[in-house]
Design an enzyme around this catalytic site. Sequence first.
Site, PDB file in Angstrom:
ATOM      1  N   TYR A  18       0.841  -1.200   0.000  1.00 11.10           N
ATOM      2  CA  TYR A  18       0.000   0.000   0.000  1.00 11.10           C
ATOM      3  C   TYR A  18       0.878   1.254   0.000  1.00 11.10           C
ATOM      4  O   TYR A  18       0.656   2.187  -0.767  1.00 11.10           O
ATOM      5  CB  TYR A  18      -0.934  -0.002   1.209  1.00 11.10           C
ATOM      6  CG  TYR A  18      -1.911   1.151   1.213  1.00 11.10           C
ATOM      7  CD1 TYR A  18      -3.098   1.078   0.503  1.00 11.10           C
ATOM      8  CD2 TYR A  18      -1.636   2.310   1.927  1.00 11.10           C
ATOM      9  CE1 TYR A  18      -3.995   2.139   0.504  1.00 11.10           C
ATOM     10  CE2 TYR A  18      -2.522   3.372   1.924  1.00 11.10           C
ATOM     11  CZ  TYR A  18      -3.702   3.279   1.217  1.00 11.10           C
ATOM     12  OH  TYR A  18      -4.580   4.332   1.211  1.00 11.10           O
ATOM     13  N   HIS A  22       1.369   4.121  -3.117  1.00 14.25           N
ATOM     14  CA  HIS A  22       1.150   5.559  -2.913  1.00 14.25           C
ATOM     15  C   HIS A  22       2.440   6.364  -3.101  1.00 14.25           C
ATOM     16  O   HIS A  22       2.373   7.528  -3.481  1.00 14.25           O
ATOM     17  CB  HIS A  22       0.487   5.824  -1.563  1.00 14.25           C
ATOM     18  CG  HIS A  22      -0.976   5.569  -1.623  1.00 14.25           C
ATOM     19  ND1 HIS A  22      -1.509   4.307  -1.502  1.00 14.25           N
ATOM     20  CD2 HIS A  22      -2.007   6.402  -1.862  1.00 14.25           C
ATOM     21  CE1 HIS A  22      -2.827   4.382  -1.642  1.00 14.25           C
ATOM     22  NE2 HIS A  22      -3.156   5.638  -1.868  1.00 14.25           N
ATOM     23  N   TYR A  41      -5.635  16.739   0.524  1.00 15.23           N
ATOM     24  CA  TYR A  41      -6.003  15.330   0.653  1.00 15.23           C
ATOM     25  C   TYR A  41      -4.848  14.586   1.316  1.00 15.23           C
ATOM     26  O   TYR A  41      -3.713  14.647   0.850  1.00 15.23           O
ATOM     27  CB  TYR A  41      -6.289  14.755  -0.727  1.00 15.23           C
ATOM     28  CG  TYR A  41      -6.953  13.396  -0.760  1.00 15.23           C
ATOM     29  CD1 TYR A  41      -7.445  12.785   0.379  1.00 15.23           C
ATOM     30  CD2 TYR A  41      -7.104  12.723  -1.953  1.00 15.23           C
ATOM     31  CE1 TYR A  41      -8.066  11.560   0.330  1.00 15.23           C
ATOM     32  CE2 TYR A  41      -7.722  11.498  -2.025  1.00 15.23           C
ATOM     33  CZ  TYR A  41      -8.194  10.914  -0.884  1.00 15.23           C
ATOM     34  OH  TYR A  41      -8.807   9.691  -0.940  1.00 15.23           O
ATOM     35  N   TRP A  75      -7.408   3.262 -10.927  1.00 17.50           N
ATOM     36  CA  TRP A  75      -6.719   3.214  -9.627  1.00 17.50           C
ATOM     37  C   TRP A  75      -7.514   2.377  -8.633  1.00 17.50           C
ATOM     38  O   TRP A  75      -6.956   1.556  -7.903  1.00 17.50           O
ATOM     39  CB  TRP A  75      -6.506   4.635  -9.104  1.00 17.50           C
ATOM     40  CG  TRP A  75      -5.779   4.678  -7.788  1.00 17.50           C
ATOM     41  CD1 TRP A  75      -6.334   4.842  -6.551  1.00 17.50           C
ATOM     42  CD2 TRP A  75      -4.375   4.536  -7.572  1.00 17.50           C
ATOM     43  NE1 TRP A  75      -5.358   4.825  -5.577  1.00 17.50           N
ATOM     44  CE2 TRP A  75      -4.145   4.635  -6.187  1.00 17.50           C
ATOM     45  CE3 TRP A  75      -3.289   4.335  -8.428  1.00 17.50           C
ATOM     46  CZ2 TRP A  75      -2.876   4.537  -5.625  1.00 17.50           C
ATOM     47  CZ3 TRP A  75      -2.022   4.245  -7.862  1.00 17.50           C
ATOM     48  CH2 TRP A  75      -1.829   4.341  -6.483  1.00 17.50           C
TER      49      TRP A  75
END
Length: 105
Positions: A18, A22, A41, A75
């Site tokens: 993960y 990113h 964000y 995505w």
Amino acid sequence: MSQHAWILELRPGYEDEYQKRHDEVWPEVVSETRAAGIRNYSIFRHGLTLVGYFETDDLERSIRMLNDGEANRRWDEYMAPIMKVEVDPSTSFPFLLPLIWRMEE
């Protein structure tokens, strides 16, 4: 401007993957997200719990644009095997948390 947060879950054993994904987030995902009016964000992780935070001036427009975005759709498909995502059927977007309190500057 409105502030929003969501909680999602990472599947066990995918913490490093993960983070890697990113670290290498696709530029077109960032572009679509910005074009949807999303700013500030951030995603935080505690164990397998993911907490996202973002701001927008028009939540409905932002959700619509993200849901319609080709890069965001790809995505989401790319991330689906490593995450547990609970989607609000009324928005086709992760359930948003109610804001309880905010300390202004």
